[in-house]
Design a protein around this motif. Structure first.
Motif, short mmCIF file in Angstrom:
data_model
loop_
_atom_site.label_atom_id
_atom_site.label_comp_id
_atom_site.label_asym_id
_atom_site.label_seq_id
_atom_site.Cartn_x
_atom_site.Cartn_y
_atom_site.Cartn_z
N LEU A 12 -5.08 91.90 -61.43
CA LEU A 12 -4.67 91.14 -62.60
C LEU A 12 -3.31 90.51 -62.33
O LEU A 12 -2.34 91.22 -62.06
N THR A 65 0.28 88.70 -62.87
CA THR A 65 1.35 88.87 -63.86
C THR A 65 2.61 88.19 -63.37
O THR A 65 2.69 87.76 -62.22
N LYS A 112 -3.39 97.24 -69.77
CA LYS A 112 -4.09 96.54 -70.84
C LYS A 112 -3.84 95.03 -70.70
O LYS A 112 -2.69 94.59 -70.75
N ASP A 113 -4.91 94.28 -70.51
CA ASP A 113 -4.84 92.83 -70.45
C ASP A 113 -5.29 92.31 -71.82
O ASP A 113 -6.48 92.14 -72.06
N THR A 144 -9.11 96.88 -70.80
CA THR A 144 -8.18 97.98 -70.64
C THR A 144 -8.77 98.98 -69.65
O THR A 144 -9.95 99.31 -69.76
N SER A 186 -8.58 88.75 -69.98
CA SER A 186 -9.89 89.41 -69.87
C SER A 186 -10.19 90.32 -71.05
O SER A 186 -11.33 90.74 -71.22
N GLY A 229 2.40 89.20 -70.82
CA GLY A 229 1.56 89.63 -69.70
C GLY A 229 0.89 90.97 -69.96
O GLY A 229 0.88 91.47 -71.09
N PRO A 230 0.32 91.56 -68.91
CA PRO A 230 -0.32 92.87 -69.06
C PRO A 230 0.68 93.94 -69.50
O PRO A 230 1.86 93.86 -69.19
N GLU A 247 0.84 91.01 -59.04
CA GLU A 247 -0.47 91.40 -59.52
C GLU A 247 -0.57 92.92 -59.61
O GLU A 247 -0.01 93.64 -58.79
#
Length: 144
Positions: free
Chosen positions: A52, A54, A104-105, A112, A109, A85-86, A40
């Motif tokens: 987030l 990952t 950046k997702d 950024t 979601s 992923g991100p 994460e």
């Protein structure tokens, strides 16, 4: 197999931080499946806090090595851009003692976040050490 979470990336200072913590290795369903690490991104500032999830694949670790080399040479980097992923971006300031770190997702979601942190020369030794520790903890990743 590592038992405790490990930090692959730690950029921090001035009250801001971006960390990529590896939390576990996901078991393969079959011998032909690629080893994957769950982790994460943790972003903390006086204004924003977030996490987030990952996943890290062997090629991601190899690309992180290349990204570190580029960043160490004074270039901006984009890591995992265009992947599932991100995405992580690190842009060096003109004076090279600070950087802007962006997560950046693009898939979940659609958020950024950019934070500014110091980037001292000593950080690179620690970053390469962290990468080596992840390779050592999950040696099967190196085989993939």
């Amino acid at each position: 197999m590592a038992e405790e979470p490990m930090e692959l990336i730690r950029l921090e200072g001035g009250g801001n931080s971006v960390v990529l913590r590896i939390t576990e290795s996901e078991e393969r369903q079959s011998p032909t499946e690629v080893q994957v690490l769950a982790g994460e991104f943790l972003v903390r500032t006086p204004f924003v806090r977030g996490a987030l999830k990952t996943w890290i694949f062997p090629d991601d670790l190899r690309q992180w090595q290349q990204a570190l080399d580029s960043l160490d040479a004074g270039r901006d980097i984009a890591w995992c851009e265009g992947q599932r992923g991100p995405w992580l971006y690190v842009e060096r300031d003109d004076d090279n003692d600070r950087c802007r770190v962006t997560i950046k997702d693009h898939s979940m979601s659609l958020t950024t976040v950019t934070v500014t942190v110091p980037l001292a020369d000593a950080w690179f030794d620690d970053a390469y050490r962290r990468l080596d520790l992840v390779w050592d903890a999950w040696p099967r990743m190196a085989e993939d």
